[in-house]
Write a protein that holds these residues in place. Structure first.
Motif, PDB file in Angstrom:
ATOM      1  N   LYS A   1     -15.689   7.853  -8.710  1.00 39.64           N
ATOM      2  CA  LYS A   1     -15.378   7.779 -10.294  1.00 39.64           C
ATOM      3  C   LYS A   1     -15.384   9.444 -10.189  1.00 39.64           C
ATOM      4  N   LEU A   2     -16.732  10.128  -9.690  1.00 41.69           N
ATOM      5  CA  LEU A   2     -16.348  11.241 -10.200  1.00 41.69           C
ATOM      6  C   LEU A   2     -15.141  11.831  -9.762  1.00 41.69           C
ATOM      7  N   PHE A   3     -14.050  11.823  -8.523  1.00 37.32           N
ATOM      8  CA  PHE A   3     -12.473  12.125  -8.357  1.00 37.32           C
ATOM      9  C   PHE A   3     -12.153  11.534  -9.054  1.00 37.32           C
ATOM     10  N   SER A   4     -11.816  10.064  -9.161  1.00 37.01           N
ATOM     11  CA  SER A   4     -10.642   9.592 -10.295  1.00 37.01           C
ATOM     12  C   SER A   4     -10.858  10.488 -11.553  1.00 37.01           C
ATOM     13  N   GLU A   5     -11.965  10.747 -12.220  1.00 34.21           N
ATOM     14  CA  GLU A   5     -12.230  11.375 -13.672  1.00 34.21           C
ATOM     15  C   GLU A   5     -12.038  12.582 -13.489  1.00 34.21           C
TER      16      GLU A   5
ATOM     17  N   LYS B   1       0.518  -9.667  -1.666  1.00 32.74           N
ATOM     18  CA  LYS B   1       0.288  -9.481  -3.370  1.00 32.74           C
ATOM     19  C   LYS B   1      -1.359  -9.430  -3.027  1.00 32.74           C
ATOM     20  N   SER B   2      -1.909  -9.649  -2.649  1.00 30.44           N
ATOM     21  CA  SER B   2      -3.841 -10.181  -1.950  1.00 30.44           C
ATOM     22  C   SER B   2      -4.028  -8.341  -1.870  1.00 30.44           C
ATOM     23  N   GLU B   3      -2.908  -7.507  -1.334  1.00 29.65           N
ATOM     24  CA  GLU B   3      -3.912  -6.402  -1.040  1.00 29.65           C
ATOM     25  C   GLU B   3      -3.253  -5.459  -2.428  1.00 29.65           C
ATOM     26  N   ILE B   4      -2.684  -5.758  -3.092  1.00 29.34           N
ATOM     27  CA  ILE B   4      -1.807  -4.703  -4.240  1.00 29.34           C
ATOM     28  C   ILE B   4      -2.426  -5.087  -5.197  1.00 29.34           C
ATOM     29  N   GLN B   5      -3.359  -7.156  -5.937  1.00 25.05           N
ATOM     30  CA  GLN B   5      -3.883  -6.929  -6.013  1.00 25.05           C
ATOM     31  C   GLN B   5      -5.722  -6.101  -6.330  1.00 25.05           C
ATOM     32  N   TYR B   6      -5.988  -6.020  -5.551  1.00 25.17           N
ATOM     33  CA  TYR B   6      -6.884  -5.062  -4.958  1.00 25.17           C
ATOM     34  C   TYR B   6      -7.291  -3.506  -5.173  1.00 25.17           C
ATOM     35  N   LEU B   7      -6.008  -2.959  -4.461  1.00 27.09           N
ATOM     36  CA  LEU B   7      -5.473  -1.211  -5.570  1.00 27.09           C
ATOM     37  C   LEU B   7      -5.218  -1.537  -6.250  1.00 27.09           C
ATOM     38  N   ASN B   8      -4.573  -2.319  -6.992  1.00 31.87           N
ATOM     39  CA  ASN B   8      -4.421  -2.128  -8.445  1.00 31.87           C
ATOM     40  C   ASN B   8      -5.970  -1.751  -8.869  1.00 31.87           C
ATOM     41  N   GLN B   9      -6.849  -2.074  -8.597  1.00 32.43           N
ATOM     42  CA  GLN B   9      -7.989  -1.427  -8.867  1.00 32.43           C
ATOM     43  C   GLN B   9      -8.694  -0.933  -8.679  1.00 32.43           C
ATOM     44  N   LYS B  10      -7.931  -0.081  -7.275  1.00 28.98           N
ATOM     45  CA  LYS B  10      -8.645   1.522  -7.181  1.00 28.98           C
ATOM     46  C   LYS B  10      -7.048   2.414  -7.255  1.00 28.98           C
ATOM     47  N   LYS B  11      -6.725   2.065  -7.942  1.00 27.94           N
ATOM     48  CA  LYS B  11      -5.081   3.006  -8.115  1.00 27.94           C
ATOM     49  C   LYS B  11      -5.585   5.059  -8.424  1.00 27.94           C
ATOM     50  N   GLN B  12      -6.495   4.911 -10.081  1.00 29.06           N
ATOM     51  CA  GLN B  12      -7.034   6.365  -9.702  1.00 29.06           C
ATOM     52  C   GLN B  12      -7.239   7.170  -8.652  1.00 29.06           C
TER      53      GLN B  12
ATOM     54  N   SER C   1       3.304   3.668  -3.203  1.00 28.34           N
ATOM     55  CA  SER C   1       3.368   4.409  -4.504  1.00 28.34           C
ATOM     56  C   SER C   1       4.146   2.754  -5.703  1.00 28.34           C
ATOM     57  N   PHE C   2       4.435   2.164  -5.263  1.00 25.91           N
ATOM     58  CA  PHE C   2       4.076   0.767  -5.917  1.00 25.91           C
ATOM     59  C   PHE C   2       3.267   0.743  -6.978  1.00 25.91           C
ATOM     60  N   VAL C   3       1.586   0.419  -6.270  1.00 27.07           N
ATOM     61  CA  VAL C   3       0.147   0.596  -7.268  1.00 27.07           C
ATOM     62  C   VAL C   3       0.572   1.863  -7.657  1.00 27.07           C
ATOM     63  N   THR C   4       0.372   2.885  -7.317  1.00 25.06           N
ATOM     64  CA  THR C   4       0.358   4.326  -8.509  1.00 25.06           C
ATOM     65  C   THR C   4       1.332   4.724  -9.025  1.00 25.06           C
ATOM     66  N   LEU C   5       2.645   4.140  -9.430  1.00 27.39           N
ATOM     67  CA  LEU C   5       3.666   4.477  -9.935  1.00 27.39           C
ATOM     68  C   LEU C   5       4.147   2.981 -10.960  1.00 27.39           C
ATOM     69  N   LYS C   6       3.546   2.233 -11.201  1.00 27.51           N
ATOM     70  CA  LYS C   6       4.001   1.234 -11.641  1.00 27.51           C
ATOM     71  C   LYS C   6       3.698   1.120 -12.901  1.00 27.51           C
ATOM     72  N   ASP C   7       2.033   1.724 -13.417  1.00 22.40           N
ATOM     73  CA  ASP C   7       2.791   1.502 -14.562  1.00 22.40           C
ATOM     74  C   ASP C   7       3.135   2.366 -15.812  1.00 22.40           C
ATOM     75  N   LYS C   8       3.650   3.706 -14.552  1.00 19.74           N
ATOM     76  CA  LYS C   8       4.112   4.163 -15.468  1.00 19.74           C
ATOM     77  C   LYS C   8       5.620   4.329 -15.747  1.00 19.74           C
ATOM     78  N   TRP C   9       5.813   3.357 -14.446  1.00 18.60           N
ATOM     79  CA  TRP C   9       8.052   2.750 -14.050  1.00 18.60           C
ATOM     80  C   TRP C   9       8.259   1.427 -15.654  1.00 18.60           C
ATOM     81  N   CYS C  10       6.397   1.089 -15.830  1.00 21.42           N
ATOM     82  CA  CYS C  10       6.792  -0.261 -16.515  1.00 21.42           C
ATOM     83  C   CYS C  10       6.884   0.675 -17.826  1.00 21.42           C
TER      84      CYS C  10
END
Length: 204
Positions: free
Chosen positions: A19-23, A91-102, A167-176
């Motif tokens: 939590k602290l590293f992410s924030e 897809k399962s990996e990506i779905q989980y990693l989306n929760q950990k992208k920070q 890279s996809f998980v961490t940059l997808k939102d910015k790309w979209c």
């Protein structure tokens, strides 16, 4: 096996650290801050982790283990993990990693810096790749690989498999946001490219 007080304390430290590293980022989060937020003294923290780099390395290994546990939950109709479609697995990996992208972004930034902390990410990736290699292929086949073939396999998995997903998980939102495009469509395009560039190129 029931968890000991030490296991519970270690888990709490990792949850707080994530939590602290992410924030606040890696540099902005000191050991004192982690210990205080976790409700433990520094002596207890150092009993479980030798330093802050050890915490982030353990955190990444925890994430990788959770991904594997998530994948090992068999979908309906599959009698064993090896029967799961590769597309569904990714897809399962990506779905989980989306929760950990920070925290993934933090880990990626630390890897790009010079210094000791960059080794944690590479070390964890080495363990993940070798574990997957032993899972997907017979033990005798893996042990018969030459050092050159093993290194070739690891390079392939890291640079054409793991890094594109992270890279996809961490940059997808910015790309979209930048291109104002639909996230589901972007995932579809990524999967098409990933299957062509990585999955179809497996040689082992």
């Amino acid at each position: 096996m029931p968890k000991t007080d030490g296991d519970i304390t270690k888990k709490r430290i990792l949850q707080v650290a994530e939590k602290l590293f992410s924030e606040h980022g890696f540099d902005g989060t000191g050991v004192d801050k982690i210990a205080k937020a976790a409700g433990v003294n520094k002596g207890s923290l150092y009993y479980h982790f030798k330093d802050k780099n050890d915490i982030i390395e353990s955190l990444f290994q925890k994430i990788m283990n959770e991904i594997q546990d998530n994948i090992n939950l068999l979908p309906k109709g599959a009698s064993q993990v090896k029967e799961v479609k590769i597309e569904d697995k990714i897809k399962s990996e990506i779905q989980y990693l989306n929760q950990k992208k920070q925290i993934l972004s933090i880990l990626l930034m630390e890897t790009l810096k010079s210094g000791q902390s960059m080794d944690s990410f590479i070390k964890c990736m080495e363990m993940v790749i070798k574990k997957e290699l032993h899972f997907m292929h017979e033990k005798e086949k893996v042990e018969s690989l030459s050092e050159e073939d093993l290194q070739r396999y690891m390079v392939h998995e890291f640079f054409t498999g793991i890094m594109p997903v992270i890279s996809f998980v961490t940059l997808k939102d910015k790309w979209c946001n930048y291109f104002n495009c639909d996230q589901d469509k972007v995932l579809e395009y990524f999967m098409e490219s990933f299957i062509d560039s990585h999955i179809k190129s497996h040689r082992l």
